[in-house]
Design a protein around this motif. Sequence first.
Motif, PDB file in Angstrom:
ATOM      1  N   UNK A  81      21.560  25.390 -13.631  1.00 47.47           N
ATOM      2  CA  UNK A  81      22.274  24.538 -12.682  1.00 47.47           C
ATOM      3  C   UNK A  81      22.653  25.376 -11.467  1.00 47.47           C
ATOM      4  N   UNK A  82      23.088  24.700 -10.415  1.00 45.72           N
ATOM      5  CA  UNK A  82      23.618  25.380  -9.236  1.00 45.72           C
ATOM      6  C   UNK A  82      25.141  25.223  -9.203  1.00 45.72           C
ATOM      7  N   UNK A  83      25.768  25.955  -8.298  1.00 43.01           N
ATOM      8  CA  UNK A  83      27.222  25.935  -8.178  1.00 43.01           C
ATOM      9  C   UNK A  83      27.633  25.859  -6.711  1.00 43.01           C
ATOM     10  N   UNK A  84      28.815  25.292  -6.510  1.00 44.12           N
ATOM     11  CA  UNK A  84      29.473  25.406  -5.211  1.00 44.12           C
ATOM     12  C   UNK A  84      29.995  26.829  -5.049  1.00 44.12           C
ATOM     13  N   UNK A  85      30.602  27.081  -3.900  1.00 41.65           N
ATOM     14  CA  UNK A  85      31.357  28.314  -3.736  1.00 41.65           C
ATOM     15  C   UNK A  85      32.502  28.337  -4.760  1.00 41.65           C
ATOM     16  N   UNK A  86      32.930  29.517  -5.213  1.00 32.91           N
ATOM     17  CA  UNK A  86      34.042  29.558  -6.177  1.00 32.91           C
ATOM     18  C   UNK A  86      35.345  29.061  -5.558  1.00 32.91           C
ATOM     19  N   UNK A  87      36.183  28.453  -6.392  1.00 29.22           N
ATOM     20  CA  UNK A  87      37.484  28.002  -5.911  1.00 29.22           C
ATOM     21  C   UNK A  87      38.644  28.691  -6.624  1.00 29.22           C
TER      22      UNK A  87
ATOM     23  N   UNK B 165      31.101  36.574 -14.540  1.00 33.14           N
ATOM     24  CA  UNK B 165      30.502  36.007 -13.343  1.00 33.14           C
ATOM     25  C   UNK B 165      31.302  36.249 -12.074  1.00 33.14           C
ATOM     26  N   UNK B 166      31.148  35.320 -11.112  1.00 33.85           N
ATOM     27  CA  UNK B 166      31.677  35.494  -9.756  1.00 33.85           C
ATOM     28  C   UNK B 166      32.939  34.684  -9.492  1.00 33.85           C
ATOM     29  N   UNK B 167      33.458  34.028 -10.494  1.00 32.39           N
ATOM     30  CA  UNK B 167      34.578  33.124 -10.308  1.00 32.39           C
ATOM     31  C   UNK B 167      34.206  31.740 -10.798  1.00 32.39           C
ATOM     32  N   UNK B 168      35.105  30.795 -10.623  1.00 30.52           N
ATOM     33  CA  UNK B 168      34.892  29.429 -11.101  1.00 30.52           C
ATOM     34  C   UNK B 168      34.421  28.554  -9.953  1.00 30.52           C
ATOM     35  N   UNK B 169      33.329  27.828 -10.169  1.00 26.53           N
ATOM     36  CA  UNK B 169      32.794  26.927  -9.151  1.00 26.53           C
ATOM     37  C   UNK B 169      32.515  25.563  -9.740  1.00 26.53           C
TER      38      UNK B 169
ATOM     39  N   UNK C 192      25.941  20.006  -2.519  1.00 24.62           N
ATOM     40  CA  UNK C 192      26.445  21.381  -2.484  1.00 24.62           C
ATOM     41  C   UNK C 192      27.063  21.693  -1.124  1.00 24.62           C
ATOM     42  N   UNK C 193      26.392  21.298  -0.057  1.00 23.62           N
ATOM     43  CA  UNK C 193      26.918  21.552   1.286  1.00 23.62           C
ATOM     44  C   UNK C 193      28.232  20.807   1.502  1.00 23.62           C
ATOM     45  N   UNK C 194      28.295  19.558   1.047  1.00 17.02           N
ATOM     46  CA  UNK C 194      29.520  18.777   1.207  1.00 17.02           C
ATOM     47  C   UNK C 194      30.672  19.381   0.406  1.00 17.02           C
ATOM     48  N   UNK C 195      30.379  19.805  -0.820  1.00 16.25           N
ATOM     49  CA  UNK C 195      31.413  20.417  -1.651  1.00 16.25           C
ATOM     50  C   UNK C 195      31.929  21.709  -1.031  1.00 16.25           C
ATOM     51  N   UNK C 196      31.027  22.538  -0.528  1.00 19.22           N
ATOM     52  CA  UNK C 196      31.457  23.803   0.068  1.00 19.22           C
ATOM     53  C   UNK C 196      32.336  23.566   1.292  1.00 19.22           C
ATOM     54  N   UNK C 197      31.970  22.570   2.119  1.00 15.71           N
ATOM     55  CA  UNK C 197      32.802  22.260   3.284  1.00 15.71           C
ATOM     56  C   UNK C 197      34.166  21.733   2.853  1.00 15.71           C
ATOM     57  N   UNK C 198      34.196  20.920   1.805  1.00 24.74           N
ATOM     58  CA  UNK C 198      35.458  20.354   1.336  1.00 24.74           C
ATOM     59  C   UNK C 198      36.331  21.416   0.674  1.00 24.74           C
TER      60      UNK C 198
END
Length: 255
Positions: free
Chosen positions: A102-108, A210-214, A225-231
Amino acid sequence: MNRPLITLVGAAVPGLSATAQAAEPLKIGISAEPYPPFTYTSSAGEWTGFEVELGMAICEAMGRACEITPTGWSGIIPSLKAGRIDMIMNSMSITEARQRVIDFSEPYYFTPGAFVAADDLELGGPDDLGGQVLGVQAATTNATYARRALRDSVDDIRLYDQAEQVNRDLLSGRLDVILADEIAMTEFLERDEAEGFEIKATAPRHAAYGEGVGIGIRQDDDALEADLNAAIAKVREDGTCGALSEDYFGTDICT
């Protein structure tokens, strides 16, 4: 803390894709097993928690309606790939193994694993686990870390389907130590029945975490993915994520 859940949303963030408007509600997959304070049911029977509220705030920033869709943890990635849910927002760490499917958004947010035991147990860290019975929830980064880093130092590692099962067996004495998310353990230790237990140490940084939670999404779902990262960027910058974090944890865990 328990504000009303947002189910319909308003204005979108400038720059989000046009497909983010007037579309079918996005299904946010969370584990059907409560994971307080991130996801759990209120006294009214509604899902709430840090990630539920943050997920709705992210949807609002995208200009999308969203709905919570509880799914068994062990089947949550297959449910995403099969299209039964549109994204996973359930403290899922971004790891190399998961990124293969799967892919992930940026970590939050990012939080380490914590070792919890009775306060009279001498335990300074992973090197002191010899002879102890360690419990951990299966299919988590903590389980991956235990398998990779602790097999030679722990004689008995027990895996559980649900986090609350691990907690109960620690309280009942069937486990000596548990390894779980530090923030969730901080909340767990506030319970009356957890008196006499404490966080002994945190797990060191390891590739298993890993790199954090996304937010997990299907591969090639580039528009979402782009919309989630912007949000995510918006709710960080406007203080929404930090405020929710302070409400639930007394500190800002937003990355």
